[in-house]
Design a protein around this motif. Structure first.
Motif, short mmCIF file in Angstrom:
data_model
loop_
_atom_site.label_atom_id
_atom_site.label_comp_id
_atom_site.label_asym_id
_atom_site.label_seq_id
_atom_site.Cartn_x
_atom_site.Cartn_y
_atom_site.Cartn_z
N MET A 188 0.84 -1.18 0.00
CA MET A 188 0.00 0.00 0.00
C MET A 188 0.89 1.24 0.00
O MET A 188 1.24 1.77 1.05
CB MET A 188 -0.90 0.00 1.23
CG MET A 188 -1.95 -1.07 1.21
SD MET A 188 -3.04 -0.96 2.64
CE MET A 188 -3.08 -2.67 3.07
N ALA A 189 1.25 1.68 -1.18
CA ALA A 189 2.19 2.79 -1.32
C ALA A 189 1.56 4.14 -0.98
O ALA A 189 2.19 4.97 -0.34
CB ALA A 189 2.74 2.81 -2.73
N VAL A 190 0.34 4.37 -1.40
CA VAL A 190 -0.32 5.64 -1.14
C VAL A 190 -1.02 5.57 0.22
O VAL A 190 -1.78 4.65 0.48
CB VAL A 190 -1.34 5.97 -2.25
CG1 VAL A 190 -2.07 7.27 -1.95
CG2 VAL A 190 -0.65 6.04 -3.60
N LEU A 191 -0.71 6.55 1.07
CA LEU A 191 -1.33 6.57 2.39
C LEU A 191 -2.73 7.16 2.33
O LEU A 191 -2.96 8.13 1.60
CB LEU A 191 -0.48 7.39 3.36
CG LEU A 191 0.89 6.84 3.71
CD1 LEU A 191 1.61 7.79 4.65
CD2 LEU A 191 0.78 5.47 4.35
N LEU A 192 -3.60 6.59 3.12
CA LEU A 192 -4.94 7.17 3.29
C LEU A 192 -4.83 8.45 4.11
O LEU A 192 -3.88 8.59 4.90
CB LEU A 192 -5.83 6.20 4.07
CG LEU A 192 -6.32 4.95 3.39
CD1 LEU A 192 -7.08 4.09 4.39
CD2 LEU A 192 -7.22 5.30 2.23
N PRO A 193 -5.79 9.35 3.99
CA PRO A 193 -5.85 10.44 4.96
C PRO A 193 -5.89 9.84 6.36
O PRO A 193 -6.50 8.79 6.58
CB PRO A 193 -7.15 11.16 4.61
CG PRO A 193 -7.38 10.84 3.16
CD PRO A 193 -6.85 9.44 2.99
N LEU A 194 -5.22 10.49 7.30
CA LEU A 194 -5.04 9.93 8.63
C LEU A 194 -6.35 9.50 9.29
O LEU A 194 -6.44 8.42 9.86
CB LEU A 194 -4.28 10.91 9.53
CG LEU A 194 -4.01 10.43 10.95
CD1 LEU A 194 -3.25 9.12 10.97
CD2 LEU A 194 -3.27 11.50 11.73
N ARG A 195 -7.37 10.32 9.22
CA ARG A 195 -8.63 9.97 9.90
C ARG A 195 -9.27 8.72 9.29
O ARG A 195 -9.85 7.91 10.01
CB ARG A 195 -9.60 11.15 9.90
CG ARG A 195 -9.11 12.25 10.81
CD ARG A 195 -10.11 13.36 10.91
NE ARG A 195 -9.54 14.47 11.67
CZ ARG A 195 -10.19 15.56 11.99
NH1 ARG A 195 -11.45 15.70 11.61
NH2 ARG A 195 -9.61 16.51 12.67
N LEU B 40 -13.38 3.36 1.40
CA LEU B 40 -11.96 3.05 1.40
C LEU B 40 -11.55 2.36 0.10
O LEU B 40 -12.35 1.64 -0.50
CB LEU B 40 -11.62 2.13 2.58
CG LEU B 40 -11.71 2.74 3.96
CD1 LEU B 40 -11.47 1.66 5.01
CD2 LEU B 40 -10.71 3.86 4.13
N PRO B 41 -10.30 2.54 -0.30
CA PRO B 41 -9.81 1.81 -1.48
C PRO B 41 -9.87 0.30 -1.24
O PRO B 41 -9.83 -0.17 -0.11
CB PRO B 41 -8.34 2.26 -1.59
CG PRO B 41 -8.25 3.53 -0.80
CD PRO B 41 -9.30 3.44 0.26
#
Length: 94
Positions: free
Chosen positions: A1-8, A89-90
């Motif tokens: 999972m290279a791209v991080l989700l927004p923290l919340r 979510l992705p």
């Protein structure tokens, strides 16, 4: 999972994987390797994120206690409404 989700969203996802509530300290320990260098990833900011998420109905308080330093420890869990938001979510997080 290279791209991080927004923290919340990542906090919400983390809570969805737990059977019991989590504290801000536990969240910071679990997500520190991914988000630890971000300015928003500080103890005070984390508490603010959790308060905001609770106000939005995404999470709810599970337990409240006092530790040995007389500090308030709040454990949060995902709410039913928050669980419904997981659909955004992705695929990698489902």
């Amino acid at each position: 999972m290279a791209v991080l989700l927004p923290l919340r969203f990542r906090i919400l996802h983390l809570m969805s994987t737990k059977d019991t509530g989590v504290t801000s300290t536990e969240i910071m320990q679990e997500l520190g390797s991914d988000y630890g260098k971000e300015k928003q990833f500080k103890k005070k900011a984390m508490e603010g994120h959790l308060i905001s998420m609770r106000a939005l109905g995404l999470i709810e308080v599970e337990t409240v206690s006092i530790d040995e330093k007389d500090e308030l420890i709040t454990s949060y869990k995902i709410s039913e409404f928050g669980t419904g938001r997981l659909k955004f979510l992705p695929q990698a997080y489902k």
